[in-house]
Structures are given as C-alpha cells and as structure tokens.
Design an enzyme around this catalytic site. Structure first.
Site, PDB file in Angstrom:
ATOM      1  NE  ARG A  80      -2.016  -1.942   3.218  1.00  0.00           N
ATOM      2  CZ  ARG A  80      -2.128  -2.173   4.540  1.00  0.00           C
ATOM      3  NH1 ARG A  80      -3.478  -1.966   4.822  1.00  0.00           N
ATOM      4  NH2 ARG A  80      -1.370  -2.495   5.243  1.00  0.00           N
TER       5      ARG A  80
ATOM      6  CG  ASP B 107       2.218   6.469   2.733  1.00  0.00           C
ATOM      7  OD1 ASP B 107       1.053   6.136   3.320  1.00  0.00           O
ATOM      8  OD2 ASP B 107       3.495   6.387   3.024  1.00  0.00           O
TER       9      ASP B 107
ATOM     10  NE  ARG C  27       7.819   9.712   1.801  1.00  0.00           N
ATOM     11  CZ  ARG C  27       6.624  10.218   2.119  1.00  0.00           C
ATOM     12  NH1 ARG C  27       5.587   9.409   1.968  1.00  0.00           N
ATOM     13  NH2 ARG C  27       6.393  11.511   2.709  1.00  0.00           N
TER      14      ARG C  27
END
Lengths: 251, 251
Positions: free
Chosen positions: B50, B52, B198
C-alpha cells in the site's frame, strides 16, 4: 551590456512552443517575464532551436544581454525564482563574448525521441513519451535509420510550413536503442528542418512494425516528397537534449 | 471464480495513496471502478504494497477474482480502457492459482527513490523525483547505506503511525548510484515499515552533504528511536518498482 548564455530545461506540455505567439503561453515569454521580474527591464531571449508546442528541452541554449553584470549563478537563481511555477528552469548560466549567438553559432543540435513500446497506456510518462502499442523491432529501425545519415535533400521529412531556404541537411547521427520497453531515437545535425525528427520517427516506426523495409525508407527519402514518407510522431516524445558550439563537446 | 494477478503502474500525484479513503481518490478505487465498468460487478483489489499519497508504482502487484474467466489480455485491455483518464495502467495480467495472495505470498518488494541533485528546480521531473540542491556525495551515501543492510530493529526509520507488529525487518539490498545529476537509491526487502524507505533516504542525504558520517548512521539505527534519524524524504521520488513471489526473479 553583458551577454549570458543560458542552458534551459522545460516541460513543453503547457506551452504553444518556444516562440511567443498570441494564442497561448510560450517558453520564451515565461523566460522574458522572469527576467523582467529580476531586472525590471524587457529583454529578448534568442534561442538555438525553436521547439514546437508540446516538445520538451533538456538542454536548450539561449542568450540574453543585461545592462549590469551580475554573477552568472545569481542570474540563474534569480531567473529560476521568477520562473516559478512555470515548468522551465535554467540549468546553467555563463558569461560569454559580446558576439556569441545562441542560434547562429551553434554547430550541432541533438534531439532524443522517447518511445514506450507496450499495450498499456502511459501513466508517469504521459505527455513525456510516445506510446506505440504495436511491437517494434528496434534493431531493424536502427539499421534502416543509417540510410538517412549524411547529406541529403530531406523534403520527404519536412513540414509544409518549414521556413528554411533549403531542404538539404546533413544528419550526423541517427541511432535507435532499446532498454526493455523503452526505445530512444537520438539524432544530431548542425540544424534540422521543421518536424524533421518527428517525421523520421513516425516513418521509422513503419520499419519497426515490419510494414516497411530499409530500402523502402531510402525510396521515401529519394522521392523528395512529404507524402512519400510516414506520419509525424506526436510532440510528446521529443526532447532537444543539447546544443553544441565550436570547441565544445555535446552533453 | 478465477483469480488474476495484475502488474500495475501508476503516477501517484493525483491520489491519496493506494488505499480507499474518504478524503480523496485512491488508486484502489480507480481500479475497482474500472473493473466494475468492465464486469458490472464490485470486486475488491488486494495489493502487495500500500503506497502513500504521491508515491508512484512501476510494478505494483494485486489480485482480483472474477466470476467468469476472460483471457488475461482481455482483462488487461478492458480494465485499461475503463481506467482512462486516470494515470493508472495494468502492464500485465495473468491467471493464477485460487490461493495466490498478492500481499501474503510476496517474498520481496523493491523500491527506487529518485533524487535530482542540482540547484535548478525540476521541470519534466516535477512530482516524479526529489530535487536536492546541496551537492551530495553518492559514494559516501552508498558506503554508509551498507550499515543498514541486514536484519535490524528499524524503529529509527519507522513512521509513528506504522501498524506493523514488529519494527524488525531484513533489508536485503540498499544501493546508491549516480548518473550525472540523477541519484537513485534502490532498496529491497521481504517487507518494509511505513515510511521506511523515505526515512532512510532523508537520513542518507545527511551523509551525502557531509553533515553525518557512516558511523553516525549506525548510531541512529541502534538508537531505535525515530528522533535519532533524519527527516522523511518527500513522496515525489518514491517508486514501488517490483514485487517478487517464490520462484520468480525480481524485474
């Protein structure tokens, strides 16, 4: 007056092309407006290669004259600041001789045309490449492309509205390379006719799908007639990648 | 019922993320709506990772069940037709065993994070990469990154809202490569924590600018505390590039 050479990158999608036109925003206007924001003065920007609507640049070159002499990095950062949010950016700025001319002094221009060869529509590359659904034989395209290299009358690959005095051009290099689904056609020459790269790419795709052979491409070239060659590829995939001046290496 | 495996590409910019949410359009919803357009039936799409808001995919994988058994290429073309104009496309569809599960059967996920390291703002890459103005030493980033490879408690690189039961993950590969102004950070693991890539990229940039050394990165990892590591890199540069299943090679 101080003359500066600008190396410019832009996303061609929102623009009617490089050149100022009354029917919409141009790259030239975006840059001239940004310079006015920075210097409070109207300055004309002269570029090396006027790109069409929707055509991108990774290494367009232009020159401007400023009546003071700010440091080149200051010019770059200040114009970039005023360019926001237009998708245009100066990658590099340098001070050049007063007689440097971005267009007339250029000894070579290089373009890259990006094809994504697959059934699925584009997502991240939409507007930034041409999706060709039919399988393309890039080796056959590359081999056939060599028949266009050299000095020829390129009337068969020239747009009707082309304003050049002569249809004769010397194509120094034309290569077709593939990396999985991505096919890049790269071309370099001192100068190009209007739509020359897009017409060559559209025609090379006829070779890639097997509709045409390499000799068919030479026959089309020799016809010196636009209707003898294939269709014009869309602007989406075309990038002006570099402009070379005497004693420089192309990027 | 027939189960199909979908390989999906998307531009994450217009979406709130993969997962359906009430606050905006999701990739999942775009695909489920397209399937409904094709089959007149509501189908749930289960994905492997999933992503973002703003995060892209070049090789997301999902599975769906259809109550008839159209040819895989028909499923791909029909769903792609109904997906327009959303920047989401099925690259490949294949029929799989009834017990295949896109999420639980995945043995590895690979991400790529694209950095453009230059002063000038982005144009063609806007929203598709992270522009870092300060010069980055990509060799130092790569060398330091090797201290994160292996099985570790990655609490220092985990978002507060992460729902995983354990902060322990095994990072199989973390490389930093440079091609002129473009730096790619690639990471692969069986699974990742929320924001793990990230947060790693944001922290590696501290090494790249010389603010941190390789030992500082290990100290941050060992602290098992999010505040010990660097900032979260923006979603723009992140791509889910591939998901691998048993007996498959990653793309």
């Amino acid at each position: 007056m101080t003359r500066y050479k600008l190396v410019i990158e832009y996303d061609g999608r929102p623009f009617v092309g490089w050149q100022r036109q009354i029917n919409g925003p141009s790259v030239q206007q975006a840059i001239e407006d940004a310079i006015e924001g920075f210097c409070q003065r109207r300055v004309t920007v002269q570029c090396a290669g006027r790109t069409d609507a929707g055509v991108h640049a990774l290494g367009q070159v232009a020159h401007i004259d400023l009546d003071h002499d700010p440091a080149p990095d200051t010019v770059r950062d200040a114009i970039n600041y005023h360019l926001k949010p237009a998708p245009v950016a100066l990658l590099a700025v340098e001070q050049v001789a007063h007689d440097f001319h971005a267009r007339f002094d250029a000894v070579a221009r290089a373009y890259c045309y990006r094809i994504v060869n697959r059934r699925a529509p584009l997502t991240v590359d939409a507007g930034l490449a041409w999706r060709v659904a039919a399988p393309l034989d890039s080796d056959a395209m590359h081999a056939a492309a060599q028949g266009l290299v050299g000095r020829h009358d390129f009337s068969s690959f020239r747009a009707a509205e082309c304003q050049a005095n002569s249809p004769v051009r010397t194509l120094d290099r034309l290569t077709v390379t593939r990396d999985r689904g991505r096919i890049d056609v790269t071309a370099s020459a001192r100068s190009f006719l209007h739509h020359q790269v897009r017409n060559i790419v559209g025609t090379l795709c006829l070779v890639g799908t097997g509709k045409w052979t390499a000799p068919d491409l030479v026959t089309a070239l020799e016809a010196c007639d636009r209707s003898a060659a294939g269709p014009t590829a869309p602007p989406d995939g075309l990038y002006l990648t570099a402009v070379r001046y005497a004693d420089e290496k192309i990027g």
